[in-house]
Scaffold this motif. Structure first.
Motif, PDB file in Angstrom:
ATOM      1  N   ASN A   1      42.147  41.643  45.203  1.00 39.30           N
ATOM      2  CA  ASN A   1      43.197  42.614  44.889  1.00 39.30           C
ATOM      3  C   ASN A   1      42.736  43.629  43.849  1.00 39.30           C
ATOM      4  O   ASN A   1      43.043  44.815  43.960  1.00 39.30           O
ATOM      5  N   ARG A   2      42.000  43.184  42.851  1.00 42.68           N
ATOM      6  CA  ARG A   2      41.507  44.106  41.813  1.00 42.68           C
ATOM      7  C   ARG A   2      40.481  45.078  42.390  1.00 42.68           C
ATOM      8  O   ARG A   2      40.469  46.251  42.052  1.00 42.68           O
ATOM      9  N   ILE A   3      39.618  44.590  43.268  1.00 38.77           N
ATOM     10  CA  ILE A   3      38.632  45.474  43.893  1.00 38.77           C
ATOM     11  C   ILE A   3      39.343  46.511  44.765  1.00 38.77           C
ATOM     12  O   ILE A   3      39.031  47.703  44.718  1.00 38.77           O
ATOM     13  N   GLN A   4      40.328  46.074  45.540  1.00 34.76           N
ATOM     14  CA  GLN A   4      41.069  47.014  46.387  1.00 34.76           C
ATOM     15  C   GLN A   4      41.826  48.039  45.551  1.00 34.76           C
ATOM     16  O   GLN A   4      41.849  49.222  45.883  1.00 34.76           O
ATOM     17  N   ARG A   5      42.442  47.589  44.477  1.00 34.19           N
ATOM     18  CA  ARG A   5      43.188  48.505  43.608  1.00 34.19           C
ATOM     19  C   ARG A   5      42.248  49.548  42.993  1.00 34.19           C
ATOM     20  O   ARG A   5      42.584  50.718  42.899  1.00 34.19           O
ATOM     21  N   THR A   6      41.052  49.118  42.582  1.00 40.49           N
ATOM     22  CA  THR A   6      40.083  50.045  42.010  1.00 40.49           C
ATOM     23  C   THR A   6      39.563  51.007  43.073  1.00 40.49           C
ATOM     24  O   THR A   6      39.428  52.203  42.833  1.00 40.49           O
ATOM     25  N   LEU A   7      39.319  50.491  44.250  1.00 35.75           N
ATOM     26  CA  LEU A   7      38.805  51.325  45.345  1.00 35.75           C
ATOM     27  C   LEU A   7      39.837  52.366  45.758  1.00 35.75           C
ATOM     28  O   LEU A   7      39.518  53.539  45.913  1.00 35.75           O
ATOM     29  N   LEU A   8      41.079  51.947  45.923  1.00 39.14           N
ATOM     30  CA  LEU A   8      42.117  52.872  46.375  1.00 39.14           C
ATOM     31  C   LEU A   8      42.574  53.814  45.269  1.00 39.14           C
ATOM     32  O   LEU A   8      42.941  54.961  45.536  1.00 39.14           O
ATOM     33  N   GLY A   9      42.568  53.342  44.035  1.00 37.86           N
ATOM     34  CA  GLY A   9      42.987  54.179  42.915  1.00 37.86           C
ATOM     35  C   GLY A   9      41.927  55.169  42.483  1.00 37.86           C
ATOM     36  O   GLY A   9      42.221  56.204  41.900  1.00 37.86           O
ATOM     37  N   GLY A  10      40.677  54.833  42.737  1.00 39.48           N
ATOM     38  CA  GLY A  10      39.578  55.733  42.393  1.00 39.48           C
ATOM     39  C   GLY A  10      39.172  55.710  40.935  1.00 39.48           C
ATOM     40  O   GLY A  10      38.300  56.473  40.534  1.00 39.48           O
ATOM     41  N   THR A  11      39.765  54.840  40.136  1.00 39.11           N
ATOM     42  CA  THR A  11      39.406  54.757  38.719  1.00 39.11           C
ATOM     43  C   THR A  11      39.372  53.299  38.272  1.00 39.11           C
ATOM     44  O   THR A  11      40.020  52.439  38.867  1.00 39.11           O
ATOM     45  N   VAL A  12      38.635  53.090  37.213  1.00 40.13           N
ATOM     46  CA  VAL A  12      38.588  51.774  36.582  1.00 40.13           C
ATOM     47  C   VAL A  12      39.719  51.720  35.563  1.00 40.13           C
ATOM     48  O   VAL A  12      39.962  52.702  34.860  1.00 40.13           O
TER      49      VAL A  12
END
Length: 119
Positions: free
Chosen positions: A53-64
């Motif tokens: 979920n964290r990887i997907q959120r970072t990928l879709l959000g475009g930011t760390v």
């Protein structure tokens, strides 16, 4: 005098019961170990789900996220999620670490790409 000796004597029953109790008590620690390992596997599934979920959120959000060191409390386990941005690359390493119920420490990592659009 009766010669009708059908069945077991009291001493034979007690001896059989003693052997049964020893066998069960020898298996009990193994059952506890199996239960703890099963709980650790369930905790690892939860950790991998959080990591995904964290990887997907970072990928879709475009930011760390600004907080690159996060703690998540789930039942009796504390998961620590960390983010590490690679230098000279748009890859981000996301890791999750925890101490499982079997008292072992685990760490799993995954990578995601943050796309930086340059004009």
């Amino acid at each position: 005098m009766l010669n009708n000796e059908k069945g077991f004597s009291l001493i034979e029953v007690l001896a059989a019961l003693a052997i049964f109790v020893m066998a069960v008590s020898a298996c009990f620690p193994m059952l506890i170990h199996i239960y703890r390992e099963r709980m650790a596997i369930e905790e690892e599934y939860q950790a991998l789900d959080i990591l995904h979920n964290r990887i997907q959120r970072t990928l879709l959000g475009g930011t760390v996220p600004e907080d690159t060191n996060q703690f998540l409390h789930n039942a009796s386990v504390v998961y620590r999620v960390t983010y590490e941005e690679a230098r000279e690359s748009d890859w981000t390493k996301v890791c999750i670490a925890w101490t499982a119920s079997n008292e072992r420490r685990y760490k799993r990592c995954g990578y995601t790409v943050i796309h930086v659009d340059t004009p």
